[in-house]
Design a protein around this motif. Structure first.
Motif, mmCIF file in Angstrom:
data_model
loop_
_atom_site.group_PDB
_atom_site.id
_atom_site.type_symbol
_atom_site.label_atom_id
_atom_site.label_comp_id
_atom_site.label_asym_id
_atom_site.label_seq_id
_atom_site.Cartn_x
_atom_site.Cartn_y
_atom_site.Cartn_z
ATOM 1 N N TYR A 24 16.633 26.208 52.664
ATOM 2 C CA TYR A 24 15.880 26.803 51.554
ATOM 3 C C TYR A 24 14.406 26.996 51.936
ATOM 4 C CZ TYR A 24 13.743 27.094 46.902
ATOM 5 O OH TYR A 24 13.009 27.478 45.811
ATOM 6 N N TYR A 25 13.800 25.966 52.514
ATOM 7 C CA TYR A 25 12.387 26.107 52.893
ATOM 8 C C TYR A 25 12.208 26.997 54.116
ATOM 9 C CZ TYR A 25 11.036 23.022 49.202
ATOM 10 O OH TYR A 25 10.813 22.510 47.960
ATOM 11 N N GLY A 26 13.192 26.991 54.986
ATOM 12 C CA GLY A 26 13.162 27.936 56.107
ATOM 13 C C GLY A 26 13.152 29.366 55.594
ATOM 14 N N LEU A 27 13.979 29.632 54.589
ATOM 15 C CA LEU A 27 14.045 30.984 54.022
ATOM 16 C C LEU A 27 12.764 31.334 53.274
ATOM 17 C CD1 LEU A 27 17.724 31.143 52.694
ATOM 18 C CD2 LEU A 27 16.803 32.208 54.761
ATOM 19 N N GLN A 28 12.198 30.351 52.585
ATOM 20 C CA GLN A 28 10.906 30.616 51.930
ATOM 21 C C GLN A 28 9.870 31.063 52.952
ATOM 22 O OE1 GLN A 28 9.245 27.953 49.060
ATOM 23 N NE2 GLN A 28 10.544 29.027 47.606
ATOM 24 N N ALA A 29 9.921 30.418 54.106
ATOM 25 C CA ALA A 29 8.965 30.773 55.161
ATOM 26 C C ALA A 29 9.209 32.182 55.675
ATOM 27 C CB ALA A 29 9.073 29.761 56.314
ATOM 28 N N LEU A 30 10.424 32.659 55.542
ATOM 29 C CA LEU A 30 10.771 33.991 56.049
ATOM 30 C C LEU A 30 10.769 35.044 54.945
ATOM 31 C CD1 LEU A 30 13.761 32.982 58.369
ATOM 32 C CD2 LEU A 30 11.437 33.562 59.078
ATOM 33 N N GLN A 31 10.338 34.650 53.751
ATOM 34 C CA GLN A 31 10.422 35.538 52.588
ATOM 35 C C GLN A 31 9.700 36.864 52.813
ATOM 36 O OE1 GLN A 31 11.658 34.014 48.901
ATOM 37 N NE2 GLN A 31 12.524 35.846 49.768
ATOM 38 N N GLY A 32 8.668 36.880 53.644
ATOM 39 C CA GLY A 32 7.951 38.120 53.935
ATOM 40 C C GLY A 32 8.840 39.188 54.562
ATOM 41 N N ARG A 33 10.000 38.794 55.076
ATOM 42 C CA ARG A 33 10.901 39.761 55.700
ATOM 43 C C ARG A 33 11.802 40.428 54.675
ATOM 44 N NH1 ARG A 33 10.627 38.921 61.228
ATOM 45 N NH2 ARG A 33 12.536 40.082 61.633
ATOM 46 N N GLY A 34 11.712 39.962 53.433
ATOM 47 C CA GLY A 34 12.516 40.587 52.388
ATOM 48 C C GLY A 34 12.744 39.644 51.234
ATOM 49 N N GLN A 35 12.715 40.199 50.008
ATOM 50 C CA GLN A 35 12.941 39.325 48.867
ATOM 51 C C GLN A 35 13.755 39.990 47.770
ATOM 52 O OE1 GLN A 35 9.172 38.057 47.399
ATOM 53 N NE2 GLN A 35 8.205 40.031 47.748
ATOM 54 N N GLU A 36 14.597 40.924 48.178
ATOM 55 C CA GLU A 36 15.472 41.557 47.195
ATOM 56 C C GLU A 36 16.763 40.778 47.021
ATOM 57 O OE1 GLU A 36 14.527 44.147 45.341
ATOM 58 O OE2 GLU A 36 12.621 43.967 46.398
ATOM 59 N N SER A 37 17.203 40.139 48.108
ATOM 60 C CA SER A 37 18.469 39.405 48.078
ATOM 61 C C SER A 37 18.320 38.116 48.861
ATOM 62 C CB SER A 37 19.592 40.211 48.744
ATOM 63 O OG SER A 37 19.652 41.499 48.219
ATOM 64 N N SER A 38 18.971 37.065 48.366
ATOM 65 C CA SER A 38 18.926 35.787 49.068
ATOM 66 C C SER A 38 20.307 35.169 49.050
ATOM 67 C CB SER A 38 17.958 34.824 48.373
ATOM 68 O OG SER A 38 16.670 35.405 48.282
ATOM 69 N N ILE A 74 23.519 27.847 56.576
ATOM 70 C CA ILE A 74 22.792 29.017 57.065
ATOM 71 C C ILE A 74 22.294 29.827 55.872
ATOM 72 C CG2 ILE A 74 24.325 29.099 59.075
ATOM 73 C CD1 ILE A 74 25.337 31.796 58.142
ATOM 74 N N GLY A 75 21.292 30.680 56.093
ATOM 75 C CA GLY A 75 20.768 31.452 54.979
ATOM 76 C C GLY A 75 20.211 32.784 55.406
ATOM 77 N N LEU A 76 19.990 33.635 54.395
ATOM 78 C CA LEU A 76 19.497 34.980 54.660
ATOM 79 C C LEU A 76 18.611 35.440 53.508
ATOM 80 C CD1 LEU A 76 21.385 38.014 55.970
ATOM 81 C CD2 LEU A 76 20.741 38.096 53.588
ATOM 82 N N VAL A 77 17.485 36.070 53.840
ATOM 83 C CA VAL A 77 16.705 36.794 52.831
ATOM 84 C C VAL A 77 16.616 38.243 53.309
ATOM 85 C CG1 VAL A 77 15.321 34.919 51.886
ATOM 86 C CG2 VAL A 77 14.550 36.057 53.974
ATOM 87 N N SER A 78 16.717 39.186 52.360
ATOM 88 C CA SER A 78 16.788 40.577 52.772
ATOM 89 C C SER A 78 15.940 41.472 51.877
ATOM 90 C CB SER A 78 18.241 41.052 52.722
ATOM 91 O OG SER A 78 18.288 42.443 52.964
ATOM 92 N N ALA A 79 15.414 42.519 52.471
ATOM 93 C CA ALA A 79 14.643 43.503 51.731
ATOM 94 C C ALA A 79 15.554 44.535 51.053
ATOM 95 C CB ALA A 79 13.663 44.217 52.661
ATOM 96 N N TYR A 80 16.859 44.416 51.298
ATOM 97 C CA TYR A 80 17.838 45.307 50.665
ATOM 98 C C TYR A 80 18.391 44.675 49.402
ATOM 99 C CZ TYR A 80 18.455 48.339 54.745
ATOM 100 O OH TYR A 80 18.292 49.234 55.749
ATOM 101 N N GLU A 81 18.773 45.519 48.487
ATOM 102 C CA GLU A 81 19.438 44.990 47.300
ATOM 103 C C GLU A 81 20.892 44.671 47.617
ATOM 104 O OE1 GLU A 81 18.781 47.595 44.038
ATOM 105 O OE2 GLU A 81 16.666 47.056 43.900
#
Lengths: 430, 503
Positions: A24-38, A74-81
């Motif tokens: 979760y915190y790893g993904l927060q750190a990567l949030q700049g790469r996308g925040q439409e989908s998590s 594992i986790g993913l944050v994305s700029a896509y919906e």
């Protein structure tokens, strides 16, 4: 644009760790790469592989993070919906979090499903997970990086043979290994950066070992946009600190510039290191020009025109005393449609700015990305249509110029043949 | 004809046996180990000696064997025989022995005793520590510390006594948002340790909590004759099981040394300080026990920002795999060295090490170190000539030869040694041989990254960072000075707490 992160635990006490919160915190750190989908996937206490996904930034998953427990995740944050972790059910259950795009498949999720199905198929035929994945990477072209977690608790990650998208590995104590799109997220979870994977490299983790291999014919083509815009300034890519590259870009802009001005201002957040480099080189004071309201919205990533405008107006309020009555060198990271700059210049004028000279820390974007970076359709790219003078008039500034591709390569400090600049004008030289 | 009896069946002992076999005195070699090491048994045979299977911790057995065979000296390889008084018994039977007597080996056997010794004698290179005898007080201390600025927030949790080399956990707890995850692991592991230590009733203290430090680690091995300590080339072992420095702690998956006495990322000044630091421990334990330390001794060191060279643990023997590095570099006849130790003549003996870089990598069956049952009983297939053809040497470790088959016994099975002008070249030689040994129906794992350019660069960087920090401390006179603040109590020097606890 996507961020991927994983945490894998080892040893007989591995079940004592709850990896979900680390991810979760790893993904927060990567949030700049996308925040439409998590989304996050993990192995639960009954050994099942489960996934949770949500629209919007990763904090939408907080309820799940607080409730669930899993030693590996594992986790993913994305700029896509609706761009979530892909789940392949058969013949072997596994999940895939990917950055970039596999092959020519238009839909990102479908492209990573292809990768996942390939690996699952090979594994079902008795192929070892590492060999299966190397085979997949050898067969499936494209610019991508990925993390796969199988129901058998094997984690395999890697980069395509041309790389393009970054992927790094870190270590925590005697218990954990992590995988991340960027090195900054490794720091954020308290891990130590061990290695940046090279193009075509694949690493497989099981409770009993870590093994690595490489697909034949790999040649690095790292996305130059990672340095200019996408990555955090506290990350490093292929050994080059992003912050240093950005300062260097500012210095190079300054070296070719003799416009007279009183102050240098960078558009937050990405362009601030550019402005610092420029300011130092020219001996002009650098000032904080704007304060942001709300979450940092990455304006090139927003999808509708309305959202872009709302995002922008919420985002940047000029600091009057920095700009009132001043001639300004205004630095931005990139120019896509021109709407960000048009609005920013106009808001500066309202606060009393005199001359505004716009400098862009990357070359003109004139083409789409063959590897799936979310560049708008080519007819929306202002640089493809207009000259610098024309752009000046449209956005209402007093002068306008870009960074040349050769200068960008100099700032990045890698060989031109190892950097992808296909979207930039002049980027076809190689 | 000189006769030597060796004890222990690992790759370190294989390297010792090989070195002894190469002596100009052509000694006859006998050996005792728990299993039939294919390499050592071959050497014994070639020398006209013999190989025996027996408990290496059985002091009576080893001393009787030594007497019965009429050997001129006994050489102890591993630490366990030292802990069980094998050296005392052998010397008691009138046979010279290379090894640490039981009371001296305490510096390795009891991690808590080593720390106490360092603090009581105010030795350099020590760490803050606290021991616990019962679970509740350990749990509440860790709980309290995780909410404070105390050193006990970032810790290494260890069994207070050497207990099969397991149970060491490093928990650095500096991210406020992960504090609950870290604390719950600390508490969980403490319970595990307490359970694990139930089997050892020879010591009251069960758990050792140490200050967590960071920096490059290295091993300084030395010959000791009770008066003089002669240092060997520094070696860096790699404890993490897997590539990228990830995974559980092992006995050591590979080591680098040379081409000089120090490592490329450790300065000569740091070497000298490290040697003094190790000598201080040996002097202190000799003073405490009134005994002379005759044998191998080693400091597992770390360059820390707090103090520079710092003792992490002590070995009452050579390291494994570190022994392979230094023995292959040793240019003096080993029997001349061992006799100098026995006769306390080290100060008058010239001991040379060749200027060559050495890299060792261990191959272990998957399952090692935490799932040893899975790692046991697999048949090994290897063409040793292939290894030699590719310019490396093969040493047998936890491998048992029976009826013409070699099977794994659960630990590191084979160690491969490469020698060249630089560490990176030596590593290339070894990496080129890693696929030669195979297991039937199972897999070896090993570390590819040891000695590669990428890992060396990281080690350099880490050493430079730490060096800048401790040198700065030295210039300000704050070397080894720690300060905590506890609300309501004010500034605390945690060193005073340690001294109070051991008083």
């Amino acid at each position: 644009m996507t961020g991927v992160f994983a945490l894998y635990t080892f040893g007989e006490e591995r079940e004592k760790w709850n990896s979900i919160r680390f991810v979760y915190y790893g993904l927060q750190a990567l949030q700049g790469r996308g925040q439409e989908s998590s989304s996050i996937a993990w192995i639960n206490s009954s050994g099942e592989l489960v996934t949770a996904s949500a629209k919007g930034p990763v904090n939408r998953l907080l309820d799940i993070v607080e409730k669930e427990k899993g030693h590996t995740a594992i986790g993913l944050v994305s700029a896509y919906e609706e761009d979530y972790i892909v789940c392949v059910e058969k013949p072997v259950k596994l999940v895939v979090a990917g950055d970039g795009r596999v092959g020519e498949v238009e839909d990102r999720r479908e492209s990573f499903r292809l990768l996942g199905q390939y690996v699952a198929g090979e594994v079902a035929r008795g192929c070892d997970i590492l060999n299966a994945t190397v085979k997949a990477v050898s067969e499936l072209d494209g610019g991508y990086s990925f993390i796969i977690l199988t129901e058998r608790q094997e984690l395999v990650c890697g980069r395509s043979r041309i790389g393009v998208k970054p992927l790094v590995i870190g270590s925590i104590g005697f218990d954990m290994g992590c995988v991340s799109s960027e090195s900054a997220a490794v720091d954020v979870v308290g891990a130590t950066l061990s290695s940046e994977l090279s193009a075509g490299e694949v690493v497989a983790m099981t409770p009993l070992s870590i093994r690595r291999d490489k697909a034949d014919g790999g040649r690095e083509m790292i996305c130059s946009f990672e340095y200019v815009y996408l990555s955090r300034p506290d990350s490093q890519i292929l050994g080059r600190p992003v912050y240093e590259v950005r300062e260097k870009i500012g210095e190079i802009l300054a070296k070719h510039d003799d416009v007279s001005a009183n102050v240098v201002i960078g558009i937050p957040d990405t362009a601030i290191p550019f402005a610092l480099g420029y300011s130092r080189m020219r001996g002009l004071p650098c000032k904080l020009g704007f304060v942001r309201t709300g979450e940092p919205v990455r304006s090139a990533l927003k999808l509708t025109q309305l959202e872009r405008l709302i995002g922008l107006q919420l985002k940047l309020n000029p600091i009057s005393s920095s700009v009132d009555g001043k001639d300004i060198v205004l630095i931005d990271d990139s120019l896509v449609r021109g709407n960000t700059l048009k609005n920013v210049v106009s808001s500066l004028r309202r606060k009393g700015a005199l001359q505004v000279h716009v400098r862009v820390g990357s070359p003109p974007i004139v083409d789409g990305c063959p590897y799936g970076a979310e560049i708008p359709p080519v007819d929306e790219l202002i640089a493809r249509d207009l000259s610098s003078d024309e752009i000046s008039r449209v956005i209402g500034c007093d002068s306008f110029s870009y960074l040349a591709v050769a200068d960008l390569i100099e700032a990045i400090g890698l060989n031109l043949s190892n950097v992808c600049v296909k979207c930039f004008r002049g980027g076809d030289r190689r | 004809m000189i006769k030597v009896l060796g004890v222990g069946g690992g790759a370190r002992e294989h390297a010792l046996a090989e070195k002894i076999r190469a002596s100009k005195y052509s000694p006859r070699i006998y050996w005792i180990a728990e299993w039939r090491n294919p390499g050592i048994s071959r050497i014994c045979e070639q020398s006209g000696g013999a190989y025996f299977i027996g408990r290496t911790t059985d002091a009576a057995l080893v001393s009787q064997k030594a007497k019965q065979l009429g050997v001129d000296m006994v050489v102890i390889g591993p630490e366990e025989p030292n802990f069980y008084g094998v050296v005392d018994a052998v010397e008691g039977a009138g046979v010279p022995c290379i090894g640490a007597k039981r009371e001296l080996a305490v510096i390795e056997q009891s991690k808590a005793s080593l720390r106490r010794l360092q603090w009581e004698y105010n030795l350099p290179g020590k760490l803050l520590f606290k021991t616990f005898t019962d679970l509740d007080s350990a749990l509440s201390a860790l709980q309290e510390a995780s909410r404070s600025l105390s050193w006990m927030q970032n810790v290494v949790l260890k069994p207070a006594r050497q207990a099969g080399g397991k149970g060491v956990k490093v928990v650095e707890d500096r991210q406020a948002y992960l504090i609950n995850e870290k604390l719950s692991f600390k508490l969980g592991h403490t319970e595990w340790l307490m359970e694990y230590m139930r089997g050892y009733n020879d010591i009251e203290e069960k758990i050792l909590v140490e200050e967590n430090v960071w920096g490059p680690e290295y091993t300084l091995q030395a010959f000791s004759d009770g008066k003089t300590l002669v240092g060997m080339p520094l070696v860096q072992d790699n404890k993490h099981a897997f590539d990228f420095d990830i995974g559980p702690e092992t006995g050591g998956m590979g080591s680098i040394a040379g081409p000089d006495m120090t490592l490329p990322f450790i300065t000569e000044e740091e070497y000298d300080t490290s040697l003094k630091t190790v000598k201080a421990v040996v002097d202190a334990i000799q003073d405490r026990t009134g005994l002379e330390y005759r044998g191998f001794v080693a400091g597992q060191m770390m360059l820390t920002e707090v103090e520079g060279p710092t003792v992490i643990e002590m070995y009452s023997r050579l390291g494994d795999p570190e022994a392979l590095n230094v023995l292959s570099m040793l240019g003096t006849d080993i029997l001349d060295v061992l006799y100098a130790i026995i006769d306390s003549r080290l100060s008058k003996t010239i001991i040379r090490f060749n200027n060559v870089a050495t890299v060792v990598k261990a191959l272990a069956p998957e399952g090692y170190p935490d799932y040893k049952d899975a790692a046991k009983g697999h048949e090994v297939m290897v063409n040793e000539e292939d290894v030699e053809r590719r310019g490396c040497r093969l040493y047998w470790g936890a491998a048992h030869l029976e009826a013409g088959r070699i099977v794994t016994t659960g630990s590191r099975t084979i160690e491969l040694l490469g020698m060249s002008g630089t560490i990176m070249e030596a590593a290339k030689l070894v990496n080129n041989c890693l696929d030669i040994p195979q297991l039937r129906g199972w897999r070896f794992f090993y570390r590819y990254d040891i000695g590669t350019n990428e890992l060396m660069k990281r080690r350099y960087k880490l050493a430079e960072t730490v060096r800048r920090l401790y040198k700065f401390r030295a210039s300000r006179g704050t070397l080894a000075v720690r300060v905590d603040w506890i609300p309501g109590r004010g500034l605390i020097d945690p060193s005073n707490e340690v001294l109070k606890n051991i008083a």
